[in-house]
Design a protein around this motif. Structure first.
Motif, PDB file in Angstrom:
ATOM      1  N   ILE A   1       0.838  -1.200   0.000  1.00  0.00           N
ATOM      2  CA  ILE A   1       0.000   0.000   0.000  1.00  0.00           C
ATOM      3  C   ILE A   1       0.872   1.248   0.000  1.00  0.00           C
ATOM      4  O   ILE A   1       0.619   2.195  -0.748  1.00  0.00           O
ATOM      5  N   LEU A   2       1.902   1.233   0.832  1.00  0.00           N
ATOM      6  CA  LEU A   2       2.789   2.401   0.916  1.00  0.00           C
ATOM      7  C   LEU A   2       3.446   2.737  -0.419  1.00  0.00           C
ATOM      8  O   LEU A   2       3.565   3.902  -0.777  1.00  0.00           O
ATOM      9  N   VAL A   3       3.879   1.712  -1.140  1.00  0.00           N
ATOM     10  CA  VAL A   3       4.545   1.991  -2.408  1.00  0.00           C
ATOM     11  C   VAL A   3       3.566   2.410  -3.495  1.00  0.00           C
ATOM     12  O   VAL A   3       3.967   2.968  -4.503  1.00  0.00           O
ATOM     13  N   SER A   4       2.284   2.172  -3.275  1.00  0.00           N
ATOM     14  CA  SER A   4       1.296   2.502  -4.307  1.00  0.00           C
ATOM     15  C   SER A   4       0.659   3.878  -4.128  1.00  0.00           C
ATOM     16  O   SER A   4      -0.115   4.303  -4.980  1.00  0.00           O
ATOM     17  N   ILE A   5       0.967   4.562  -3.035  1.00  0.00           N
ATOM     18  CA  ILE A   5       0.379   5.881  -2.808  1.00  0.00           C
ATOM     19  C   ILE A   5       1.476   6.937  -2.698  1.00  0.00           C
ATOM     20  O   ILE A   5       2.575   6.650  -2.228  1.00  0.00           O
ATOM     21  N   PRO A   6       1.154   8.142  -3.140  1.00  0.00           N
ATOM     22  CA  PRO A   6       2.167   9.210  -3.040  1.00  0.00           C
ATOM     23  C   PRO A   6       2.261   9.720  -1.596  1.00  0.00           C
ATOM     24  O   PRO A   6       1.271  10.107  -1.002  1.00  0.00           O
TER      25      PRO A   6
END
Length: 87
Positions: free
Chosen positions: A51-56
């Motif tokens: 999730i962290l890598v998929s959101i700015p």
């Protein structure tokens, strides 16, 4: 369900008695409860990381550091459990 469940519940009622905590922990290890918990924690860590890598995020490294600080003791515990279990 596990054959040692009743004994485990009894131990929990008398956990301050000598040897009760160790025996309860042994049951949790042998029935797979500890492994299941570690597995769930690792899976949730992986999901959170995805999730962290998929959101700015402005401060992504702060959250990644926090996640690593949470999962590191779990990984260490799992490594220790693997060392003491008979193969």
């Amino acid at each position: 369900n596990h054959p040692g469940r009743t004994h485990f519940l009894d131990l929990c009622q008398h956990i301050s008695e000598e040897g009760a905590l160790q025996e309860a922990q042994r049951i949790l290890i042998h029935c797979g409860a500890v492994s299941y918990c570690v597995d769930q924690l690792v899976r949730r860590h992986q999901a959170a990381h995805q999730i962290l890598v998929s959101i700015p995020l402005v401060r992504r490294e702060a959250l990644e550091t926090l996640l690593e600080e949470i999962i590191t003791p779990v990984r260490r515990l799992f490594e220790e459990v693997r060392k003491v279990l008979p193969r």
